[in-house]
Design a protein around this motif. Structure first.
Motif, PDB file in Angstrom:
ATOM      1  N   TYR A   1       5.807   2.258  -8.024  1.00 27.77           N
ATOM      2  CA  TYR A   1       5.723   1.106  -9.123  1.00 27.77           C
ATOM      3  C   TYR A   1       5.264   0.251  -7.672  1.00 27.77           C
ATOM      4  O   TYR A   1       4.716  -0.359  -6.526  1.00 27.77           O
ATOM      5  N   VAL A   2       3.726  -0.668  -7.623  1.00 28.72           N
ATOM      6  CA  VAL A   2       2.394  -1.070  -6.772  1.00 28.72           C
ATOM      7  C   VAL A   2       2.484  -2.807  -8.234  1.00 28.72           C
ATOM      8  O   VAL A   2       1.635  -2.266  -8.881  1.00 28.72           O
ATOM      9  N   PRO A   3       2.975  -3.674  -7.800  1.00 29.84           N
ATOM     10  CA  PRO A   3       2.888  -4.729  -8.672  1.00 29.84           C
ATOM     11  C   PRO A   3       1.493  -4.777  -8.217  1.00 29.84           C
ATOM     12  O   PRO A   3       0.869  -4.496  -7.440  1.00 29.84           O
ATOM     13  N   SER A   4       1.098  -6.216  -9.559  1.00 32.08           N
ATOM     14  CA  SER A   4      -0.064  -6.687  -9.682  1.00 32.08           C
ATOM     15  C   SER A   4      -0.669  -7.529  -8.549  1.00 32.08           C
ATOM     16  O   SER A   4      -1.812  -7.630  -7.859  1.00 32.08           O
ATOM     17  N   ALA A   5       0.339  -8.352  -7.298  1.00 30.34           N
ATOM     18  CA  ALA A   5      -0.275  -9.628  -6.763  1.00 30.34           C
ATOM     19  C   ALA A   5       0.509  -8.604  -5.305  1.00 30.34           C
ATOM     20  O   ALA A   5       1.580  -8.452  -5.401  1.00 30.34           O
ATOM     21  N   PRO A   6      -0.432  -8.407  -4.061  1.00 27.57           N
ATOM     22  CA  PRO A   6      -0.487  -8.351  -2.398  1.00 27.57           C
ATOM     23  C   PRO A   6       0.497  -9.479  -2.237  1.00 27.57           C
ATOM     24  O   PRO A   6       0.892 -11.039  -2.846  1.00 27.57           O
ATOM     25  N   VAL A   7       1.486  -8.861  -1.632  1.00 29.60           N
ATOM     26  CA  VAL A   7       2.192  -9.929  -0.564  1.00 29.60           C
ATOM     27  C   VAL A   7       1.270 -10.583   0.514  1.00 29.60           C
ATOM     28  O   VAL A   7       1.967 -10.921   1.941  1.00 29.60           O
ATOM     29  N   SER A   8       0.327 -10.015   0.931  1.00 32.38           N
ATOM     30  CA  SER A   8      -0.124 -10.380   2.575  1.00 32.38           C
ATOM     31  C   SER A   8      -1.630  -9.043   2.403  1.00 32.38           C
ATOM     32  O   SER A   8      -2.613  -9.530   1.517  1.00 32.38           O
ATOM     33  N   ARG A   9      -2.269  -9.665   3.156  1.00 30.33           N
ATOM     34  CA  ARG A   9      -4.050  -8.869   3.222  1.00 30.33           C
ATOM     35  C   ARG A   9      -4.265  -8.867   4.427  1.00 30.33           C
ATOM     36  O   ARG A   9      -4.461  -9.257   5.904  1.00 30.33           O
ATOM     37  N   LEU A  10      -4.638  -7.679   4.820  1.00 30.68           N
ATOM     38  CA  LEU A  10      -5.193  -6.965   6.440  1.00 30.68           C
ATOM     39  C   LEU A  10      -6.083  -7.650   7.803  1.00 30.68           C
ATOM     40  O   LEU A  10      -7.035  -8.017   6.604  1.00 30.68           O
ATOM     41  N   GLY A  11      -6.648  -8.328   8.410  1.00 37.41           N
ATOM     42  CA  GLY A  11      -7.461  -8.755   8.574  1.00 37.41           C
ATOM     43  C   GLY A  11      -8.752  -7.628   9.482  1.00 37.41           C
ATOM     44  O   GLY A  11      -8.778  -7.817  10.387  1.00 37.41           O
ATOM     45  N   VAL A  12      -8.426  -6.434   8.794  1.00 35.53           N
ATOM     46  CA  VAL A  12      -8.717  -5.436   9.215  1.00 35.53           C
ATOM     47  C   VAL A  12     -10.469  -5.220   8.864  1.00 35.53           C
ATOM     48  O   VAL A  12     -10.717  -5.170   7.130  1.00 35.53           O
ATOM     49  N   ALA A  13     -11.088  -4.987   9.364  1.00 36.18           N
ATOM     50  CA  ALA A  13     -12.897  -4.454   8.832  1.00 36.18           C
ATOM     51  C   ALA A  13     -13.175  -3.187   7.637  1.00 36.18           C
ATOM     52  O   ALA A  13     -12.647  -2.360   7.837  1.00 36.18           O
ATOM     53  N   SER A  14     -12.934  -3.305   6.548  1.00 34.11           N
ATOM     54  CA  SER A  14     -13.081  -2.568   5.247  1.00 34.11           C
ATOM     55  C   SER A  14     -13.829  -1.424   5.586  1.00 34.11           C
ATOM     56  O   SER A  14     -13.134  -0.215   5.084  1.00 34.11           O
ATOM     57  N   ASN A  15     -14.658  -1.383   6.771  1.00 39.96           N
ATOM     58  CA  ASN A  15     -15.213  -0.151   6.888  1.00 39.96           C
ATOM     59  C   ASN A  15     -14.351   0.871   7.444  1.00 39.96           C
ATOM     60  O   ASN A  15     -14.092   2.005   6.902  1.00 39.96           O
ATOM     61  N   GLN A  16     -13.292   0.464   8.515  1.00 39.99           N
ATOM     62  CA  GLN A  16     -12.408   0.862   9.610  1.00 39.99           C
ATOM     63  C   GLN A  16     -11.205   1.358   8.071  1.00 39.99           C
ATOM     64  O   GLN A  16     -11.089   2.758   8.184  1.00 39.99           O
TER      65      GLN A  16
ATOM     66  N   GLY B   1      -8.168  -4.333   1.765  1.00 37.77           N
ATOM     67  CA  GLY B   1      -7.492  -4.800   2.822  1.00 37.77           C
ATOM     68  C   GLY B   1      -5.655  -5.531   2.199  1.00 37.77           C
ATOM     69  O   GLY B   1      -5.170  -6.004   3.106  1.00 37.77           O
ATOM     70  N   ASP B   2      -5.765  -6.033   1.395  1.00 39.99           N
ATOM     71  CA  ASP B   2      -4.191  -6.084   0.680  1.00 39.99           C
ATOM     72  C   ASP B   2      -3.585  -5.441   0.666  1.00 39.99           C
ATOM     73  O   ASP B   2      -3.522  -4.273   1.010  1.00 39.99           O
ATOM     74  N   VAL B   3      -2.721  -6.218   0.801  1.00 44.08           N
ATOM     75  CA  VAL B   3      -1.289  -5.068   0.925  1.00 44.08           C
ATOM     76  C   VAL B   3      -0.183  -5.436   0.295  1.00 44.08           C
ATOM     77  O   VAL B   3       0.336  -6.829  -0.849  1.00 44.08           O
ATOM     78  N   TYR B   4       0.531  -4.137  -0.398  1.00 41.26           N
ATOM     79  CA  TYR B   4       1.758  -4.856  -1.514  1.00 41.26           C
ATOM     80  C   TYR B   4       2.834  -3.861  -1.326  1.00 41.26           C
ATOM     81  O   TYR B   4       2.834  -2.984  -1.071  1.00 41.26           O
ATOM     82  N   GLN B   5       3.746  -4.266  -2.348  1.00 40.81           N
ATOM     83  CA  GLN B   5       4.919  -4.143  -1.953  1.00 40.81           C
ATOM     84  C   GLN B   5       5.358  -2.231  -2.928  1.00 40.81           C
ATOM     85  O   GLN B   5       4.197  -1.948  -3.851  1.00 40.81           O
ATOM     86  N   ALA B   6       6.294  -1.890  -2.307  1.00 40.56           N
ATOM     87  CA  ALA B   6       6.589  -0.303  -2.906  1.00 40.56           C
ATOM     88  C   ALA B   6       8.020  -1.295  -3.410  1.00 40.56           C
ATOM     89  O   ALA B   6       8.919  -1.302  -2.966  1.00 40.56           O
ATOM     90  N   TRP B   7       7.632  -0.627  -4.726  1.00 37.42           N
ATOM     91  CA  TRP B   7       8.433  -0.497  -5.722  1.00 37.42           C
ATOM     92  C   TRP B   7       8.989   1.169  -5.961  1.00 37.42           C
ATOM     93  O   TRP B   7       7.804   2.040  -6.894  1.00 37.42           O
ATOM     94  N   ARG B   8      10.278   1.713  -5.471  1.00 34.22           N
ATOM     95  CA  ARG B   8      10.580   2.902  -5.949  1.00 34.22           C
ATOM     96  C   ARG B   8      11.157   3.042  -7.248  1.00 34.22           C
ATOM     97  O   ARG B   8      11.615   2.311  -7.506  1.00 34.22           O
ATOM     98  N   LEU B   9      10.364   4.237  -8.028  1.00 31.69           N
ATOM     99  CA  LEU B   9      10.977   4.198  -9.854  1.00 31.69           C
ATOM    100  C   LEU B   9      12.321   4.998  -9.351  1.00 31.69           C
ATOM    101  O   LEU B   9      11.803   6.332  -8.663  1.00 31.69           O
ATOM    102  N   TYR B  10      12.975   5.277 -10.443  1.00 32.02           N
ATOM    103  CA  TYR B  10      14.370   6.010 -10.489  1.00 32.02           C
ATOM    104  C   TYR B  10      14.498   6.454 -12.016  1.00 32.02           C
ATOM    105  O   TYR B  10      13.971   5.068 -13.093  1.00 32.02           O
ATOM    106  N   SER B  11      15.036   7.129 -12.529  1.00 34.67           N
ATOM    107  CA  SER B  11      15.011   7.295 -13.952  1.00 34.67           C
ATOM    108  C   SER B  11      16.426   6.904 -14.199  1.00 34.67           C
ATOM    109  O   SER B  11      17.485   7.332 -14.039  1.00 34.67           O
ATOM    110  N   ASP B  12      16.311   6.132 -15.142  1.00 33.43           N
ATOM    111  CA  ASP B  12      17.760   6.083 -15.755  1.00 33.43           C
ATOM    112  C   ASP B  12      18.142   7.267 -17.184  1.00 33.43           C
ATOM    113  O   ASP B  12      18.589   6.915 -18.049  1.00 33.43           O
ATOM    114  N   TYR B  13      18.445   8.168 -16.206  1.00 36.46           N
ATOM    115  CA  TYR B  13      19.336   8.811 -16.904  1.00 36.46           C
ATOM    116  C   TYR B  13      20.342   9.307 -17.310  1.00 36.46           C
ATOM    117  O   TYR B  13      21.135   9.709 -18.241  1.00 36.46           O
TER     118      TYR B  13
END
Length: 647
Positions: A38-53, A161-173
């Motif tokens: 799951y990728v949250p909607s709000a970024p936690v940072s932004r890389l100062g990298v040219a978008s074309n790179q 260049g926005d950076v988002y957290q990564a949330w691993r998804l698990y099944s509540d089996y």
């Protein structure tokens, strides 16, 4: 200086469309190396990298690139160092996988020399974008962020260049949760809007463990926490195990103080967990009607998980990715699930922390308690939650009493129990032989028994627990709920499961306010007698002795059986001492023992556990005892799954 280089090759990656709920973005679902995130909607940072790179390293239609942030004082970063970091991340974090090496951001606070051997290693990992910064990691030339972004796996937006957290998804089996949750920037929570394809169970998301560092002010940083669904969490509904109640009331606007203390200490709430209806005792199949009872992962997987903290118990017993669960104990609702699901669990001294914004059963006996597989985490969580109300101690008690213990082991489970007792005696260096505590005879011989005109504790207390929980919950909680429902639905009555129904009807039609006062009186009499005459507070060890009784002895309680309708909770026994005397009663998982399953037709194993009672306020001593016994190898931290301990 910051530099970026594009590498050839791309790891497995798929992206679901952004979903929306109302007027806000709810996030994205992404697959990396066949693992859902799951990728949250709000970024936690932004890389100062040219978008074309960045876009040069993407494929058409791709918005997000899996990214790994690394940071250290590398003076010579080569293939060996890269592999070492990858191995470390893989060993400590279940969210990270090699697919996140498609893009790497290496930040070093010293000048970094990149060895030419790195090119081959990066290609082997499917790297497409490698970025380095030899200046301070948070300098404006690299990151637009007010705080240092932690190491770990992220997602990099190809166009912003926005950076988002990564949330691993698990099944509540095992069906332990009611819903996954995720924190919002306004300190409210929302339901996790994500799912795993082809899975019918609820989905729970967990953030990378690499994001968090425990500190003195945040000793629970990164601890994944599940919350029993009787506690208010701002932005979410409270269900209390009843569909009508869940539908009737809106999202809560306040988080219960007991939960907020854990959040402030760094814990990450990953979801709300099932409770039997209104925290009344229910047995799987027989009593659960509105919702399906969670599954107990231990043994053949078809033993009852016990209640009322059924979800917390089942989740801790089943999922290695869940660290801690907050339940509640009035008459055994933490202790019983802890026993049968193979976990540590505690009913604390009554009144150590406020229970505002928590559904009541009986305010005179309600307590918040934890379930977990690790004694050190248990102790830390207890210090956070009960801080300021824990009694100091300098030693452990030297006297042990038992209740209901076998004199000799007639089976494997009893052998585990008696082996623990012998090791505990040696560890404590007890000063006298352990003996059976005949508290019934002590009461019969007491002055209080004469004053109360009762000859046995059963005569005094048989109706006490049932009266208090039935009458108090109906008066405080049941009447307003039924009234609100009837007002909303033209006089209709809400559905109640069989267990709370029989108790509330008893309270409504049979119990009087005088009965309630009598129950309160009897509880007060017993509390005063027990704490002054049986197990007492003393200097040094806090409690003059410990009382042990068997918790569970690997006995299955199958969920595929039809049972008689529930009756009134009119009982008294050793497990009633904690609730009625207000003293701590904790569960230690001791081991496992074999049984022949009627489900698998195979030999399986179930937990063996012991309960320990101490004097009021001595919770810190019990937490420390558990940690010391675990460090000494006398008890061991159980694993999740069908077996607590691998052989």
């Amino acid at each position: 200086m910051f530099s970026a280089a594009v590498k050839l090759g791309a790891g497995a990656f798929a992206l679901a469309n952004l979903v929306t709920a109302g007027s806000y973005k709810a996030g994205s679902t992404v697959v990396v190396n066949d693992v859902y995130y799951y990728v949250p909607s709000a970024p936690v940072s932004r890389l100062g990298v040219a978008s074309n790179q960045i876009k040069a390293a993407t494929t058409p239609g791709e918005d997000l690139i899996p990214l790994t942030v690394m940071r250290t004082n590398f003076s010579n970063f080569d293939e060996t160092m890269l592999q070492g970091e990858v191995d470390k991340y893989s060993a400590t974090d279940d969210v990270f996988n090699s697919g996140f090496l498609q893009a790497i951001y290496l930040a070093s606070e010293t000048s970094t020399y990149l060895n030419t051997s790195l090119t081959t290693a990066l290609t082997s990992f499917g790297n497409r974008l490698f970025m380095t910064s030899s200046s301070n990691f948070l300098s404006a030339s690299a990151i637009n962020c007010s705080e240092r972004i932690p190491i770990g796996p992220y997602f990099l937006h190809a166009y912003t260049g926005d950076v988002y957290q990564a949330w691993r998804l698990y099944s509540d089996y095992e069906g332990a949760f009611t819903e996954g949750t995720i924190a919002q920037a306004d300190r409210n929570f929302s339901t996790l809007s994500a799912s795993i394809a082809g899975v019918q169970s609820p989905t729970i998301g967990v953030p990378s463990r690499l994001y968090y560092t425990k500190t003195k002010s945040q000793p629970l940083a990164g601890v994944r926490l599940g919350i029993k669904d009787i506690y208010d969490i701002a932005g979410t509904k409270r269900g209390c195990g009843n569909r009508a109640y869940y539908d009737l009331y809106p999202e809560r606007n306040t988080t219960a103080p007991v939960v907020q203390k854990l959040i402030d200490a760094g814990a990450i709430i990953v979801g709300k967990m099932k409770t039997s209806q209104f925290a009344n005792g229910e047995t799987a199949t027989a009593d659960w009607v509105d919702y399906h009872s969670p599954f107990n992962a231990r043994g053949d997987g078809y033993s009852d998980p016990s209640s009322s903290s059924s979800g917390p118990g089942a989740g801790i017993g089943a999922y290695e990715w869940l660290d801690l669960a907050l339940g509640s104990d009035t008459g055994g609702s933490v202790r019983n699930p802890a026993q049968v699901n193979g976990a540590y669990g505690n009913r604390p001294t009554h009144g150590l922390v406020t229970l505002d914004n928590v559904m009541p059963l009986s305010p005179l006996m309600d307590t918040p308690g934890f379930l977990t597989r690790d004694a050190t985490l248990w102790k830390t969580a207890g210090e956070v939650l009960y801080s300021g109300n824990l009694t100091d101690f300098s030693s452990f008690p030297k006297s042990i009493y038992t209740s209901g213990f076998p004199t000799n082991a007639s089976n494997e489970a009893e052998g585990v129990l008696l082996d623990f007792l012998a090791k505990l005696e040696a560890f404590l260096n007890t000063t006298e032989p352990t003996s059976e505590l005949d508290y019934d005879s002590m009461w019969t011989a007491s002055e209080q028994a004469v004053v109360e005109n009762t000859t046995t504790l059963t005569e005094l207390l048989q109706y006490t627990y049932g009266t208090l929980i039935s009458k108090q919950q109906y008066n405080i909680f049941g009447i307003p709920f039924i009234s609100d429902y009837q007002a909303a639905y033209t006089g209709r009555t809400p559905f109640l499961d069989p267990s709370p129904l029989v108790r509330w009807n008893w309270a409504r039609y049979n119990l009087t306010e005088q009965d309630l006062e009598s129950g309160i009186h009897n509880k007060t009499v017993f509390t005063d007698w027990w704490n002054s005459e049986v197990i007492r507070n003393v200097p040094g060890s806090c409690s003059d002795s410990l009382l042990l009784y068997p918790g569970t002895l690997a006995t299955p309680n199958y969920r595929n059986l039809y049972r008689d309708p529930p009756g009134l909770p009119l009982w008294w026994g050793v497990s009633s001492i904690g609730p009625i005397a207000g003293v701590p009663d904790v569960v230690f998982p001791l081991g496992q023992a074999s049984y022949n399953s009627t489900i698998t037709m195979h030999e399986e194993v179930l937990p063996v556990a012991v309960d320990i009672i101490a004097a009021p306020g001595c919770d810190a001593m019990l937490f420390e005892l558990a940690e010391q016994l675990q460090k000494a190898g006398i008890i061991n931290s159980p694993k999740a799954g069908s077996r607590m301990y691998r052989r």
